[in-house]
Design a protein around this motif. Structure first.
Motif, PDB file in Angstrom:
ATOM      1  N   MET A  21       0.785  -1.403   0.058  1.00  0.00           N
ATOM      2  CA  MET A  21      -0.053   0.136   0.195  1.00  0.00           C
ATOM      3  C   MET A  21       0.829   1.212   0.027  1.00  0.00           C
ATOM      4  N   ASP A  22       0.547   2.180  -0.892  1.00  0.00           N
ATOM      5  CA  ASP A  22       1.239   3.320  -0.799  1.00  0.00           C
ATOM      6  C   ASP A  22       0.446   4.257   0.068  1.00  0.00           C
ATOM      7  N   MET A  23       1.124   4.545   1.014  1.00  0.00           N
ATOM      8  CA  MET A  23       0.508   5.449   2.232  1.00  0.00           C
ATOM      9  C   MET A  23       0.389   7.132   1.994  1.00  0.00           C
ATOM     10  N   TYR A  83      -2.714  17.459  -4.781  1.00  0.00           N
ATOM     11  CA  TYR A  83      -1.518  16.776  -4.890  1.00  0.00           C
ATOM     12  C   TYR A  83      -1.063  16.707  -6.228  1.00  0.00           C
ATOM     13  N   ILE A  84      -1.861  17.085  -7.223  1.00  0.00           N
ATOM     14  CA  ILE A  84      -1.457  16.980  -8.753  1.00  0.00           C
ATOM     15  C   ILE A  84      -0.652  18.150  -8.892  1.00  0.00           C
ATOM     16  N   GLU A  85      -0.901  19.505  -8.544  1.00  0.00           N
ATOM     17  CA  GLU A  85      -0.438  20.711  -8.699  1.00  0.00           C
ATOM     18  C   GLU A  85       0.951  20.647  -8.059  1.00  0.00           C
ATOM     19  N   GLU A  86       0.890  20.284  -6.597  1.00  0.00           N
ATOM     20  CA  GLU A  86       2.098  20.147  -6.039  1.00  0.00           C
ATOM     21  C   GLU A  86       3.060  19.359  -6.648  1.00  0.00           C
ATOM     22  N   HIS A  87       2.658  18.143  -7.198  1.00  0.00           N
ATOM     23  CA  HIS A  87       3.755  17.404  -7.831  1.00  0.00           C
ATOM     24  C   HIS A  87       4.277  17.975  -9.098  1.00  0.00           C
ATOM     25  N   ASN A  88       3.399  18.615  -9.895  1.00  0.00           N
ATOM     26  CA  ASN A  88       3.793  19.128 -11.243  1.00  0.00           C
ATOM     27  C   ASN A  88       4.593  20.347 -10.979  1.00  0.00           C
ATOM     28  N   SER A  89       4.660  20.860 -10.029  1.00  0.00           N
ATOM     29  CA  SER A  89       5.538  22.170  -9.616  1.00  0.00           C
ATOM     30  C   SER A  89       6.750  21.695  -9.401  1.00  0.00           C
ATOM     31  N   GLY A  90       7.044  20.490  -8.946  1.00  0.00           N
ATOM     32  CA  GLY A  90       8.468  19.946  -8.761  1.00  0.00           C
ATOM     33  C   GLY A  90       9.268  19.571 -10.195  1.00  0.00           C
ATOM     34  N   ASN A  91      10.463  19.203  -9.905  1.00  0.00           N
ATOM     35  CA  ASN A  91      11.348  18.791 -11.101  1.00  0.00           C
ATOM     36  C   ASN A  91      11.097  17.329 -11.325  1.00  0.00           C
ATOM     37  N   HIS A  92      10.151  17.060 -11.894  1.00  0.00           N
ATOM     38  CA  HIS A  92      10.057  15.387 -12.095  1.00  0.00           C
ATOM     39  C   HIS A  92      10.030  14.985 -13.700  1.00  0.00           C
ATOM     40  N   SER A  93      10.223  13.764 -14.151  1.00  0.00           N
ATOM     41  CA  SER A  93      10.309  13.320 -15.254  1.00  0.00           C
ATOM     42  C   SER A  93       8.773  13.028 -15.960  1.00  0.00           C
ATOM     43  N   TYR A  94       7.834  13.101 -15.008  1.00  0.00           N
ATOM     44  CA  TYR A  94       6.393  12.768 -15.474  1.00  0.00           C
ATOM     45  C   TYR A  94       5.471  13.840 -15.062  1.00  0.00           C
ATOM     46  N   LYS A  95       4.523  14.052 -15.496  1.00  0.00           N
ATOM     47  CA  LYS A  95       3.373  14.919 -15.091  1.00  0.00           C
ATOM     48  C   LYS A  95       2.106  13.997 -14.610  1.00  0.00           C
ATOM     49  N   LEU A  96       1.470  14.512 -13.504  1.00  0.00           N
ATOM     50  CA  LEU A  96       0.150  14.168 -13.309  1.00  0.00           C
ATOM     51  C   LEU A  96      -1.026  15.022 -13.860  1.00  0.00           C
ATOM     52  N   GLY A  97      -2.132  14.235 -13.844  1.00  0.00           N
ATOM     53  CA  GLY A  97      -3.250  15.118 -14.419  1.00  0.00           C
ATOM     54  C   GLY A  97      -4.654  14.687 -13.776  1.00  0.00           C
ATOM     55  N   LEU A  98      -5.830  15.316 -14.013  1.00  0.00           N
ATOM     56  CA  LEU A  98      -7.086  14.960 -13.860  1.00  0.00           C
ATOM     57  C   LEU A  98      -7.561  14.214 -14.823  1.00  0.00           C
ATOM     58  N   ILE A 274       1.111  -0.757  -9.982  1.00  0.00           N
ATOM     59  CA  ILE A 274       0.430   0.200 -10.376  1.00  0.00           C
ATOM     60  C   ILE A 274      -0.370   0.861  -9.142  1.00  0.00           C
ATOM     61  N   ASN A 275      -0.195   0.393  -7.950  1.00  0.00           N
ATOM     62  CA  ASN A 275      -0.791   0.695  -6.698  1.00  0.00           C
ATOM     63  C   ASN A 275      -0.643   2.448  -6.109  1.00  0.00           C
ATOM     64  N   SER A 276       0.378   2.931  -6.605  1.00  0.00           N
ATOM     65  CA  SER A 276       0.799   4.148  -6.052  1.00  0.00           C
ATOM     66  C   SER A 276      -0.226   5.399  -6.307  1.00  0.00           C
ATOM     67  N   ARG A 277      -0.671   6.469  -5.741  1.00  0.00           N
ATOM     68  CA  ARG A 277      -1.151   7.595  -6.228  1.00  0.00           C
ATOM     69  C   ARG A 277      -0.528   8.161  -7.385  1.00  0.00           C
ATOM     70  N   ASP A 278       0.737   8.278  -7.362  1.00  0.00           N
ATOM     71  CA  ASP A 278       1.148   8.931  -8.649  1.00  0.00           C
ATOM     72  C   ASP A 278       0.851   8.181 -10.012  1.00  0.00           C
ATOM     73  N   GLY A 289       8.244   7.127 -10.485  1.00  0.00           N
ATOM     74  CA  GLY A 289       7.530   7.397  -9.255  1.00  0.00           C
ATOM     75  C   GLY A 289       8.146   6.120  -8.472  1.00  0.00           C
ATOM     76  N   LEU A 290       7.182   5.864  -7.235  1.00  0.00           N
ATOM     77  CA  LEU A 290       7.144   4.807  -6.515  1.00  0.00           C
ATOM     78  C   LEU A 290       6.981   3.668  -7.075  1.00  0.00           C
ATOM     79  N   CYS A 291       7.412   2.713  -7.062  1.00  0.00           N
ATOM     80  CA  CYS A 291       7.263   1.207  -7.816  1.00  0.00           C
ATOM     81  C   CYS A 291       6.598   0.193  -6.767  1.00  0.00           C
ATOM     82  N   GLY A 292       6.884   0.627  -5.499  1.00  0.00           N
ATOM     83  CA  GLY A 292       6.309  -0.338  -4.488  1.00  0.00           C
ATOM     84  C   GLY A 292       7.138  -1.608  -4.286  1.00  0.00           C
TER      85      GLY A 292
END
Length: 303
Positions: A21-23, A83-98, A274-278, A289-292
């Motif tokens: 579980m991704d906490m 959560y999406i906007e906080e992630h996307n404001s960082g320097n990551h190789s992928y983006k989250l979306g609605l 594929i369980n993570s929130r990301d 991201g997190l691979c579990g």
């Protein structure tokens, strides 16, 4: 269609889907909100949030019948948006979306879409055929879609049949390489007729390959279409074997070079966590991201 006589060997790297579980979020209630979350006005206006939510509902064809359900989903939607906007404001190789999961908690997503793995079973079909050797010239990039060996994206819906989709994708790919024809095959036949697996409650890729071998092949998805739920096996279509395989094998564990070499030769079948929130809210880019807690080989990260 006339069955295609062929002897096809499949290579695949198997990563067992973890139930870890991704906490980051387990369920939604007021305790999950931070002090900042408590006031939407410090982030976006109520009108803006309502407008985004209503647009999202229309885009994804969402409607709720239960009393208070729309309001409950709106609170979860806002939490995911933050959560999406906080992630996307960082320097990551992928983006989250609605995406279409944006009104779900991570717990709901895991239970409804990730699929269960009811048992752990591995066979001993190991191979060193793709072990790196001196002088190997391996490409840095291979796109089997451009070579016509990968079908259009399919959606499993709320049926936990990822094991069937993964197996079918590999069979479709190797069949195209051997015959030059991309034939889309039936995941539903595996869900209904492969009794060694558990249909929409999960399963193993190896068992799916074993079924195809023992059955003498697999039907097309046009003839045996996907319904997204457990159905009674259609025995008349079960024996319409359009594409067959005669073997498969595991790659050596913990060898990215072996994986690279295998993928240079054919599409492979792989399972990831594929369980993570990301992953639930993934939109674009190369996922890193997190691979579990993957139980076999290593964490695979793809685009």
């Amino acid at each position: 269609m006339v069955p295609l006589p062929m002897a096809i060997s499949l290579a695949f790297a198997l990563f067992v889907v973890s139930s870890a579980m991704d906490m980051s979020i387990i369920g939604y209630d007021a305790t999950h909100m931070t002090t900042t979350d408590a006031s939407a006005s410090s982030w976006r206006t109520d009108n803006e949030l309502n407008g985004m939510y209503e647009s999202w509902l229309v885009k994804h064809g969402k409607s709720y019948n239960a009393l208070g359900e729309k309001e409950k989903r709106f609170e979860i939607f806002k939490d995911n948006l933050r959560y999406i906007e906080e992630h996307n404001s960082g320097n990551h190789s992928y983006k989250l979306g609605l995406n279409k999961f944006a009104d779900l908690t991570n717990e709901e997503y895991r239970s409804g879409f990730a699929g269960a793995i009811p048992k752990r079973k591995f066979n001993n079909v190991r191979s060193n055929r793709y072990s790196p050797r001196h002088g190997d010239a391996l490409p840095d990039f291979v796109d089997w879609r451009s070579k016509g060996a990968v079908a259009a994206v399919k959606t499993q819906g709320s049926c936990g049949a990822s094991w069937a989709f993964s197996a079918i994708g590999a069979v479709e790919g190797i069949n195209q390489i051997v015959t030059g024809e991309l034939i889309t095959l039936s995941e539903q036949q595996l869900v209904d007729c492969d009794t060694s697996n558990y249909g929409c409650d999960g399963g193993f890729i190896t068992d799916a390959f074993d079924f195809i071998i023992k059955n003498g092949g697999i039907d097309t998805d046009k003839d045996y279409p996907y319904t997204g739920k457990d159905e009674k096996c259609d025995t008349s279509k079960k024996n319409r074997n359009v594409v067959s395989i005669d073997s498969y094998e595991y790659l050596l564990e913990e060898s990215e070079s072996a994986l690279q070499k295998a993928v240079a030769n054919q599409p492979i079948s792989a399972g990831i966590d594929i369980n993570s929130r990301d992953f639930m809210l993934y939109d674009s880019g190369i996922f890193s991201g997190l691979c579990g807690n993957l139980l076999l080989i290593f964490c695979f990260r793809g685009s």
